[in-house]
Design an enzyme around this catalytic site. Sequence first.
Site, PDB file in Angstrom:
ATOM      1  N   CYS A 141       0.860  -1.167   0.000  1.00  0.00           N
ATOM      2  CA  CYS A 141       0.000   0.000   0.000  1.00  0.00           C
ATOM      3  C   CYS A 141       0.896   1.217   0.000  1.00  0.00           C
ATOM      4  O   CYS A 141       1.942   1.208   0.655  1.00  0.00           O
ATOM      5  CB  CYS A 141      -0.835  -0.081   1.273  1.00  0.00           C
ATOM      6  N   ASN A 203       0.815 -10.885  -3.001  1.00  0.00           N
ATOM      7  CA  ASN A 203      -0.180  -9.911  -3.427  1.00  0.00           C
ATOM      8  C   ASN A 203      -0.039  -9.781  -4.948  1.00  0.00           C
ATOM      9  O   ASN A 203       0.790 -10.454  -5.556  1.00  0.00           O
ATOM     10  CB  ASN A 203       0.064  -8.583  -2.708  1.00  0.00           C
TER      11      ASN A 203
HETATM   12  C1  FMN Z   1     -10.103  -7.201  -7.437  1.00  0.00           C
HETATM   13  C2  FMN Z   1      -9.048  -7.497  -6.428  1.00  0.00           C
HETATM   14  C3  FMN Z   1      -9.024  -6.797  -5.212  1.00  0.00           C
HETATM   15  C4  FMN Z   1      -8.049  -7.063  -4.254  1.00  0.00           C
HETATM   16  N1  FMN Z   1      -8.072  -6.377  -3.072  1.00  0.00           N
HETATM   17  C5  FMN Z   1      -7.139  -6.664  -2.110  1.00  0.00           C
HETATM   18  C6  FMN Z   1      -7.174  -6.014  -0.833  1.00  0.00           C
HETATM   19  O1  FMN Z   1      -8.051  -5.203  -0.537  1.00  0.00           O
HETATM   20  N2  FMN Z   1      -6.206  -6.321   0.077  1.00  0.00           N
HETATM   21  C7  FMN Z   1      -5.217  -7.243  -0.198  1.00  0.00           C
HETATM   22  O2  FMN Z   1      -4.374  -7.499   0.658  1.00  0.00           O
HETATM   23  N3  FMN Z   1      -5.187  -7.890  -1.388  1.00  0.00           N
HETATM   24  C8  FMN Z   1      -6.107  -7.625  -2.337  1.00  0.00           C
HETATM   25  N4  FMN Z   1      -6.079  -8.305  -3.556  1.00  0.00           N
HETATM   26  C9  FMN Z   1      -5.016  -9.309  -3.803  1.00  0.00           C
HETATM   27  C10 FMN Z   1      -5.510 -10.730  -3.570  1.00  0.00           C
HETATM   28  O3  FMN Z   1      -5.916 -10.930  -2.239  1.00  0.00           O
HETATM   29  C11 FMN Z   1      -4.435 -11.759  -3.954  1.00  0.00           C
HETATM   30  O4  FMN Z   1      -3.304 -11.569  -3.145  1.00  0.00           O
HETATM   31  C12 FMN Z   1      -4.015 -11.662  -5.410  1.00  0.00           C
HETATM   32  O5  FMN Z   1      -5.125 -11.398  -6.224  1.00  0.00           O
HETATM   33  C13 FMN Z   1      -3.313 -12.930  -5.916  1.00  0.00           C
HETATM   34  O6  FMN Z   1      -4.128 -14.068  -5.805  1.00  0.00           O
HETATM   35  P1  FMN Z   1      -5.070 -14.632  -7.005  1.00  0.00           P
HETATM   36  O7  FMN Z   1      -4.187 -14.757  -8.215  1.00  0.00           O
HETATM   37  O8  FMN Z   1      -5.568 -15.952  -6.515  1.00  0.00           O
HETATM   38  O9  FMN Z   1      -6.139 -13.640  -7.190  1.00  0.00           O
HETATM   39  C14 FMN Z   1      -7.053  -8.045  -4.514  1.00  0.00           C
HETATM   40  C15 FMN Z   1      -7.095  -8.752  -5.715  1.00  0.00           C
HETATM   41  C16 FMN Z   1      -8.065  -8.501  -6.674  1.00  0.00           C
HETATM   42  C17 FMN Z   1      -8.069  -9.281  -7.955  1.00  0.00           C
END
Ligand code: FMN
Lengths: 314, 250
Positions: A141, A203
């Site tokens: 962040c 992330n």
């Molecule tokens: C639309 C969206 C919103 C997200 N919002 C957050 C968030 O608010 N806080 C956070 O720590 N990670 C956030 N992430 C990251 C996810 O938690 C995760 O770490 C990342 O998408 C990788 O995993 P994935 O490939 O399975 O989606 C967000 C991801 C997406 C796609």
Amino acid sequence: MASKKRDGMRGAVDLSVDIGGMRLKNPVMTASGTFGYGIEFADYMDLKGLGAVVVKGLSLKPRAGNPPPRIVETPCGMLNSIGLQNIGVEAFVRDKLPLLRGLRVSVIANIFGEDVDEYSEVARILDGVRGISGVEINISCPNVKKGGIAFGTDPSEARRVVSAVRKATTLPIITKLSPNVGDIGTMVRAVEDGGTDAISLINTITAMAIDIERKTSKLSQPTGGLSGPAIKPIAVRMVWEAYRTARVPVIGIGGIMTADDAIEFMIAGAAAIQVGTANFVNPRTAMDVVEGIERYMKRHGIRKVGELTGSLKV
Amino acid sequence: MARIVHNYPVAPGCYRMGLSPGVDRVEPGQFVMIRIPGGLDPLLRRPFSVYNVLRGRGGGIEIVYKVVGRGTGMMASLGVGDEVDVLGPLGRGFPMPGKKERVVMVAGGVGVASLHLLAKRIGYGTLLFGGRNRRDARLAGDFRDLMEVKIVTEDGSMGRKGFVTEFVEEEIGEEGTVVYACGPSAMLEKVSCIAMDRGVRCYVSLEGMMACGMGVCLGCAVKADGAYRMVCSDGPVFRCDEIDWQGMDG
Ligand SMILES: Cc1cc2nc3c(=O)[nH]c(=O)nc-3n(C[C@H](O)[C@H](O)[C@H](O)COP(=O)(O)O)c2cc1C
Ligand SMILES: Cc1cc2nc3c(=O)[nH]c(=O)nc-3n(C[C@H](O)[C@H](O)[C@H](O)COP(=O)(O)OP(=O)(O)OC[C@H]3O[C@@H](n4cnc5c(N)ncnc54)[C@H](O)[C@@H]3O)c2cc1C
Ligand code: FES
């Protein structure tokens, strides 16, 4: 013995895990920002079958987020620039948590701030609130006081955030690491020094997509965060690197669509995993992953799911 | 999983697909999210308005879609008996007109798809349909049994020549009219301006890039009443005066 292996195992397998003091039913959680406040998914599955629900990132005050377009699909993945829109920690505790409590699932609050004080204030508000099992600190962040460089790319700032949150809460702390760093081991040590009880990664990966006709970003912002199956091999590699350094449990995240993907992360060193973008594709994915891990354990004669963690042969 | 019961062309680049079984309790203006199973690319589901509800044998739904990219291109190549994954119905649909209200629907191209169930439910009024040419106008064919249909084509090959928005004003002249509109966002903005000028109630069905379709990814934001609202869960139907048209993309 040979025939036992062929038939797999009868009887119960133990899926429970202990993550930094949190006793979870199984190692499958949902990733922050991809599962809303959890309640939205109650029509699609019985949430209490999950290890934990990690809710959308919470800040001290509500945040409006970025202008549209906020998402764009890319090969085997998507970019997002939601801008951390959320209702704020107080509205979450007041309006959403009571509903979640009724669904009897472990709840982990993902938190973030623009400065160290905001992180610790959000953690303080959540401390002792009934129905919260732990906090996950999102350090990917922008640090407003340090010119917008993410906390998660500067080891000393990351340590400062974690130790401030450590002082503000008695809850177990997971620190969620950014992949946008050169050496993940340095970050692991920094947040362990800060007092984290577990780490989660990855992330989203900072990335871009350009509309070549208009010569503009396809998002309202120049860059966004890449997620989905496209990032899985990078995430597996980073989990494996983190596992080799870490003293605390590692939670694997990144492109998990199936139980096989989840198992891959566990073999690389994850004690638990989170399902993210896949929730958008199929809202039942996390439950399917739980069931698939259980079948795999039976097939391979694994009694405790923890036996999988770090079982990579080298 | 739903089985494709038909999938045939209805207008240039546009197809009508029947799916069985259907989804429960569809309101006019609601949509479904469709995914072709198996691959990881394209990854996300694609949103489509429910065009029609089919009765009998297991029930079903129909969608009418235009091929604009990879997902819709793949859909067009599917045949009867193939399966797709359907999530829905999703979103909030159109409210019904008041007892004495005149009904005017304004559609741009395949946008007409989101109005068809509503037209069936209401059964009277006027549809102002805009398309590029007479072949596009086939998209309005089903409305002829339900209401008065007025065609506008860009090349003048059928009906009046021009853009549909040029003819909205005369159509909604009277008070006590309710307008329902769906089409490209520039068209919706013009229709909304006219309706607001006339003090006429007007509902628009918006589009937006979507990932989840259920209000959790916060991806499909639109500025409305000074805050971001989600097209998928707060809409896709909005009252036109709620939308901050300045903040809209393209
Ligand atoms: C639309 C969206 C919103 C997200 N919002 C957050 C968030 O608010 N806080 C956070 O720590 N990670 C956030 N992430 C990251 C996810 O938690 C995760 O770490 C990342 O998408 C990788 O995993 P994935 O490939 O399975 O989606 C967000 C991801 C997406 C796609
Ligand atoms: C609530 C809702 C209802 C819809 N109903 C219908 C319908 O009934 N019939 C119909 O033909 N289309 C409808 N659409 C638009 C349809 O979803 C898109 O055309 C489709 O997703 C494009 O997929 P693709 O893979 O073929 O295109 P892509 O290869 O993904 O993209 C091609 C082009 O389409 C645009 N596009 C992609 N996704 C969307 C989207 N979700 N909304 C708008 N534009 C998009 C892209 O910006 C790009 O310019 C609806 C959209 C929404 C949000
Ligand atoms: S598409 Fe996810 S919130 Fe609307």
